[in-house]
Design a protein around this motif. Sequence first.
Motif, PDB file in Angstrom:
ATOM      1  N   PRO A 195       0.832  -1.207   0.000  1.00 19.96           N
ATOM      2  CA  PRO A 195       0.000   0.000   0.000  1.00 19.96           C
ATOM      3  C   PRO A 195       0.864   1.254   0.000  1.00 19.96           C
ATOM      4  N   LYS A 196       0.316   2.350  -0.503  1.00 17.08           N
ATOM      5  CA  LYS A 196       1.062   3.602  -0.544  1.00 17.08           C
ATOM      6  C   LYS A 196       1.489   4.042   0.857  1.00 17.08           C
ATOM      7  N   SER A 197       0.665   3.717   1.844  1.00 15.47           N
ATOM      8  CA  SER A 197       1.000   4.102   3.217  1.00 15.47           C
ATOM      9  C   SER A 197       2.285   3.429   3.682  1.00 15.47           C
ATOM     10  N   LEU A 198       2.488   2.162   3.286  1.00 11.35           N
ATOM     11  CA  LEU A 198       3.720   1.465   3.659  1.00 11.35           C
ATOM     12  C   LEU A 198       4.914   2.065   2.929  1.00 11.35           C
ATOM     13  N   ALA A 199       4.735   2.408   1.652  1.00 10.52           N
ATOM     14  CA  ALA A 199       5.828   3.038   0.904  1.00 10.52           C
ATOM     15  C   ALA A 199       6.238   4.343   1.577  1.00 10.52           C
ATOM     16  N   ALA A 200       5.256   5.088   2.079  1.00  6.66           N
ATOM     17  CA  ALA A 200       5.547   6.346   2.766  1.00  6.66           C
ATOM     18  C   ALA A 200       6.275   6.090   4.076  1.00  6.66           C
ATOM     19  N   LEU A 201       5.874   5.046   4.792  1.00  6.50           N
ATOM     20  CA  LEU A 201       6.536   4.708   6.054  1.00  6.50           C
ATOM     21  C   LEU A 201       7.967   4.241   5.801  1.00  6.50           C
ATOM     22  N   GLU A 202       8.178   3.448   4.756  1.00  8.22           N
ATOM     23  CA  GLU A 202       9.526   2.991   4.412  1.00  8.22           C
ATOM     24  C   GLU A 202      10.441   4.182   4.104  1.00  8.22           C
ATOM     25  N   ARG A 203       9.896   5.179   3.416  1.00  9.02           N
ATOM     26  CA  ARG A 203      10.693   6.371   3.112  1.00  9.02           C
ATOM     27  C   ARG A 203      11.138   7.064   4.405  1.00  9.02           C
ATOM     28  N   LEU A 204      10.216   7.219   5.338  1.00  4.26           N
ATOM     29  CA  LEU A 204      10.561   7.828   6.626  1.00  4.26           C
ATOM     30  C   LEU A 204      11.582   6.979   7.383  1.00  4.26           C
ATOM     31  N   ALA A 205      11.411   5.652   7.305  1.00  7.31           N
ATOM     32  CA  ALA A 205      12.330   4.744   8.002  1.00  7.31           C
ATOM     33  C   ALA A 205      13.744   4.867   7.453  1.00  7.31           C
ATOM     34  N   ILE A 206      13.857   4.902   6.131  1.00  6.75           N
ATOM     35  CA  ILE A 206      15.179   5.002   5.503  1.00  6.75           C
ATOM     36  C   ILE A 206      15.825   6.359   5.798  1.00  6.75           C
ATOM     37  N   GLU A 207      15.013   7.418   5.760  1.00  7.91           N
ATOM     38  CA  GLU A 207      15.548   8.755   6.055  1.00  7.91           C
ATOM     39  C   GLU A 207      16.079   8.848   7.488  1.00  7.91           C
ATOM     40  N   GLY A 208      15.473   8.086   8.394  1.00  9.83           N
ATOM     41  CA  GLY A 208      15.880   8.159   9.803  1.00  9.83           C
ATOM     42  C   GLY A 208      16.868   7.094  10.236  1.00  9.83           C
ATOM     43  N   MET A 209      17.418   6.333   9.288  1.00  7.68           N
ATOM     44  CA  MET A 209      18.393   5.292   9.630  1.00  7.68           C
ATOM     45  C   MET A 209      19.580   5.880  10.382  1.00  7.68           C
ATOM     46  N   GLU A 210      20.026   5.159  11.406  1.00  6.70           N
ATOM     47  CA  GLU A 210      21.209   5.559  12.170  1.00  6.70           C
ATOM     48  C   GLU A 210      22.218   4.409  12.160  1.00  6.70           C
ATOM     49  N   PHE A 211      23.506   4.765  12.224  1.00  2.00           N
ATOM     50  CA  PHE A 211      24.559   3.752  12.190  1.00  2.00           C
ATOM     51  C   PHE A 211      25.481   3.935  13.393  1.00  2.00           C
ATOM     52  N   PHE A 212      25.901   2.812  13.952  1.00  2.69           N
ATOM     53  CA  PHE A 212      26.734   2.820  15.147  1.00  2.69           C
ATOM     54  C   PHE A 212      27.827   1.767  15.011  1.00  2.69           C
ATOM     55  N   CYS A 213      28.836   1.874  15.890  1.00  6.24           N
ATOM     56  CA  CYS A 213      29.907   0.867  15.976  1.00  6.24           C
ATOM     57  C   CYS A 213      30.545   0.636  14.607  1.00  6.24           C
ATOM     58  N   ASP A 214      31.130   1.713  14.072  1.00  4.19           N
ATOM     59  CA  ASP A 214      31.782   1.660  12.754  1.00  4.19           C
ATOM     60  C   ASP A 214      30.825   1.169  11.671  1.00  4.19           C
ATOM     61  N   GLU A 215      29.557   1.582  11.800  1.00  2.00           N
ATOM     62  CA  GLU A 215      28.503   1.268  10.826  1.00  2.00           C
ATOM     63  C   GLU A 215      28.207  -0.234  10.714  1.00  2.00           C
ATOM     64  N   LYS A 228       1.353   8.188  11.894  1.00  2.00           N
ATOM     65  CA  LYS A 228       0.378   9.235  11.585  1.00  2.00           C
ATOM     66  C   LYS A 228       0.750   9.960  10.292  1.00  2.00           C
ATOM     67  N   LYS A 229       2.028  10.280  10.133  1.00  2.00           N
ATOM     68  CA  LYS A 229       2.470  11.007   8.941  1.00  2.00           C
ATOM     69  C   LYS A 229       2.285  10.186   7.668  1.00  2.00           C
ATOM     70  N   SER A 230       2.516   8.884   7.753  1.00  2.00           N
ATOM     71  CA  SER A 230       2.453   8.023   6.568  1.00  2.00           C
ATOM     72  C   SER A 230       1.065   7.448   6.321  1.00  2.00           C
ATOM     73  N   GLY A 231       0.220   7.466   7.359  1.00  2.00           N
ATOM     74  CA  GLY A 231      -1.079   6.814   7.240  1.00  2.00           C
ATOM     75  C   GLY A 231      -0.974   5.310   7.379  1.00  2.00           C
ATOM     76  N   SER A 232       0.183   4.843   7.850  1.00  2.00           N
ATOM     77  CA  SER A 232       0.425   3.412   7.996  1.00  2.00           C
ATOM     78  C   SER A 232       0.096   2.975   9.420  1.00  2.00           C
ATOM     79  N   SER A 233       0.385   1.712   9.715  1.00  2.00           N
ATOM     80  CA  SER A 233       0.149   1.162  11.046  1.00  2.00           C
ATOM     81  C   SER A 233       1.132   0.028  11.278  1.00  2.00           C
ATOM     82  N   GLU A 234       1.191  -0.427  12.513  1.00  2.00           N
ATOM     83  CA  GLU A 234       2.158  -1.473  12.848  1.00  2.00           C
ATOM     84  C   GLU A 234       1.933  -2.755  12.058  1.00  2.00           C
ATOM     85  N   GLU A 235       0.686  -3.050  11.708  1.00  5.34           N
ATOM     86  CA  GLU A 235       0.415  -4.291  10.994  1.00  5.34           C
ATOM     87  C   GLU A 235       1.052  -4.320   9.605  1.00  5.34           C
TER      88      GLU A 235
END
Length: 327
Positions: A195-215, A228-235
């Motif tokens: 669904p488009k809502s999941l695609a929107a959530l994935e975009r937010l997830a990728i934008e917020g990726m963090e890396f630690f311990c030498d990546e 709320k921003k993506s219109g998605s849900s945990e399911e």
Amino acid sequence: MTRINVEKCARILREKDNILILTHAHPDGDTIGCGYGLCRALLKMGKKARVICADDIPKKYGYLFDDIEIPEFEEEFIVAVDVATEKLLGSLEEKYAGKIDLCIDHHPSNTGYAEQLLLNADAAAAAETVFKVIKALRVKIDRHIAECLFTGITTDTGCFKFASTTSNTYRAAAELIDLGADNGRINRIMFEQKPKSLAALERLAIEGMEFFCDEKICVITITQDMYKKSGSSEEETEAIPSLTRQIEGVEIGLTIKEKADGKSKCSIRTYDSVDASKLANAFGGGGHKQASACQFDCDYAEAKKLLLEKCEEVLSSGEVAKEDVWE
């Protein structure tokens, strides 16, 4: 707890009625496919059975159960499928902990909580073993049962690309296709459509990726605000944890989800070098060597801090997985 084989499991089920089937919280294709595949088989035998889950089942799995008419009954026998530990039952744990009669599973980390346990840790999916149980019940497997079981197998093997996939897995899948499973349609629904809502959530997830311990550690944090921003849900988040494992050089991927009650859950994905189940076990969770999960009674920020401390400890100690298994 008593370990049993497929034939013993089938004998037990033949003798029982009014059967309640429990699936794990945050349901995936294997637990849902096992649950409804077994439920359909029991209904064909003239028994009363139903499947329950603590969480809403994603809409994409609707074809597994939309046509089932569930009879009313008071449960007398309780079965858990693809559930490694009672903690994974989510909100159902409080009601059913200590009351589960039979568990059919494939997780090596199974805690032996059920009175009877049918465990095949060599199977890539619990659906492989449920398939054997249904054949031992001498139920004629129709298209609906075949599609339930095929869904369990294809989702837990990442469409047959994970190293946990064995020749037995392919044989089971081929037999299920011969029995009517529409593999092309199922794989499109499971792996190509979103669904488009999941695609929107994935975009937010990728934008917020963090890396630690030498990546070597990749962290995705999914908050209620992101839903709320993506219109998605945990399911809809089942596929997101795999994003962390796609980054070159990452050995541990953590996907931390903020729950509506302020608590949090983490899906752990590893590749080659780290045992994800040991990390999850440290926080009361479990799963496979390269795919596990655990829950926290704290917020996502505190959960991330605890997880990073443990992950850095594992990486610095040089503790590695003994086998290159991706489940």
